[in-house]
Design an enzyme around this catalytic site. Structure first.
Site, PDB file in Angstrom:
ATOM      1  N   ASN A 140      38.099  44.589  31.423  1.00 42.19           N
ATOM      2  CA  ASN A 140      37.732  43.180  31.260  1.00 42.19           C
ATOM      3  C   ASN A 140      36.950  43.012  29.958  1.00 42.19           C
ATOM      4  OD1 ASN A 140      34.767  43.468  31.832  1.00 42.19           O
ATOM      5  ND2 ASN A 140      35.586  44.250  33.768  1.00 42.19           N
ATOM      6  N   HIS A 141      36.571  41.772  29.667  1.00 46.49           N
ATOM      7  CA  HIS A 141      35.968  41.461  28.358  1.00 46.49           C
ATOM      8  C   HIS A 141      34.454  41.609  28.307  1.00 46.49           C
ATOM      9  CE1 HIS A 141      39.555  40.200  26.271  1.00 46.49           C
ATOM     10  NE2 HIS A 141      39.896  39.433  27.298  1.00 46.49           N
TER      11      HIS A 141
END
Ligand code: C5P
Length: 232
Positions: A30-31
């Protein structure tokens, strides 16, 4: 000079994303930038604590005086977190842990086949690291053993406080930092954040919840506010 408020304490912090391998060259992730967790580590060290930072892969330098343990997967992060339970007085779970991981990691690079237009990946649930730490912490407390205060995060895009209060209770946390990640320029990847701290006093499970709103500010200032509340 007055002693620093966190002198003599060990604070363990998880930060960043986890990476869940599909094969030797690919992963799901994920970011998460890790900025909030690193800000907490930096402030905790400045307050005099011994800081153990369990970090997923991020592009940030290790803050001065911080002991960093690099991990990739949720299972590795869980192992490092559990090893830190015994000697920590505060545990802060700031990592964006992947909820699921591929059920199997291919030994060799997966190859696409001619004409293959779809593929399916079977995912299985990762353990909830902070819920496990909080459960062990509560059990230790019940036995009169030293146990860390457990602080979690709840990043939500709606009904922020309602979800955060639920999460505090369900995961048996002592405190949760609720933040609305739908506001442009705040939260994910940003250097600023706004949050509401929600907490209850250890050992008083049925005690009412306390709340403190913190207006948008640099993550380093939010980190200081979180630590002041946790150490109060
Ligand atoms: O349930 P949710 O992912 O929103 O909860 C967020 C909180 O739980 C954060 O403190 C995060 O670090 C922690 N968490 C965890 N292990 C997971 C999922 C979340 O420690 N598998």
């Amino acid at each position: 000079p007055a002693p620093l408020p966190a002198a003599g304490l060990t604070i363990t912090i998880t930060a960043g994303p986890t990476r869940e391998a599909l094969d030797p060259v690919r992963y799901l992730s994920n970011h998460s930038s890790g900025k909030m967790g690193y800000a907490l580590a930096s402030e905790a060290a400045a307050l005099g604590a011994r800081v153990r930072l369990i970090s997923g892969p991020v592009a940030l330098p290790t803050p001065p005086g911080v002991e960093r343990i690099d991990v990739e997967s949720a299972l590795q992060m869980q192992g490092a977190a559990e090893a830190a339970l015994q000697d920590s007085q505060v545990f802060i779970g700031c990592a964006a842990v992947a909820d699921f991981r591929p059920a199997a990691v291919a030994e060799h690079k997966l190859k696409k086949q001619v004409g293959e237009e779809q593929m399916q990946v079977h995912l299985i649930r990762n353990p909830d690291i902070i819920a496990g730490i909080a459960e062990q912490s509560q059990a230790r407390r019940a036995n009169g053993q030293p146990a860390p205060l457990v602080v979690g995060f709840a990043a939500e895009t709606r009904d922020v406080l309602r979800y955060a209060r639920d999460k505090l209770t369900r995961k048996r946390l002592d405190m949760i930092v609720a933040n609305d990640v739908s506001t442009p320029g705040l939260g994910f990847g940003s250097d600023s954040n706004a949050a509401t701290l929600v907490w209850r006093h250890p050992g008083q499970a049925n005690d009412r919840l306390h709340e403190q709103a913190i207006a948008a500010c640099p993550k380093i200032a939010l980190a200081r506010a979180i630590l002041e509340r946790a150490l109060a």
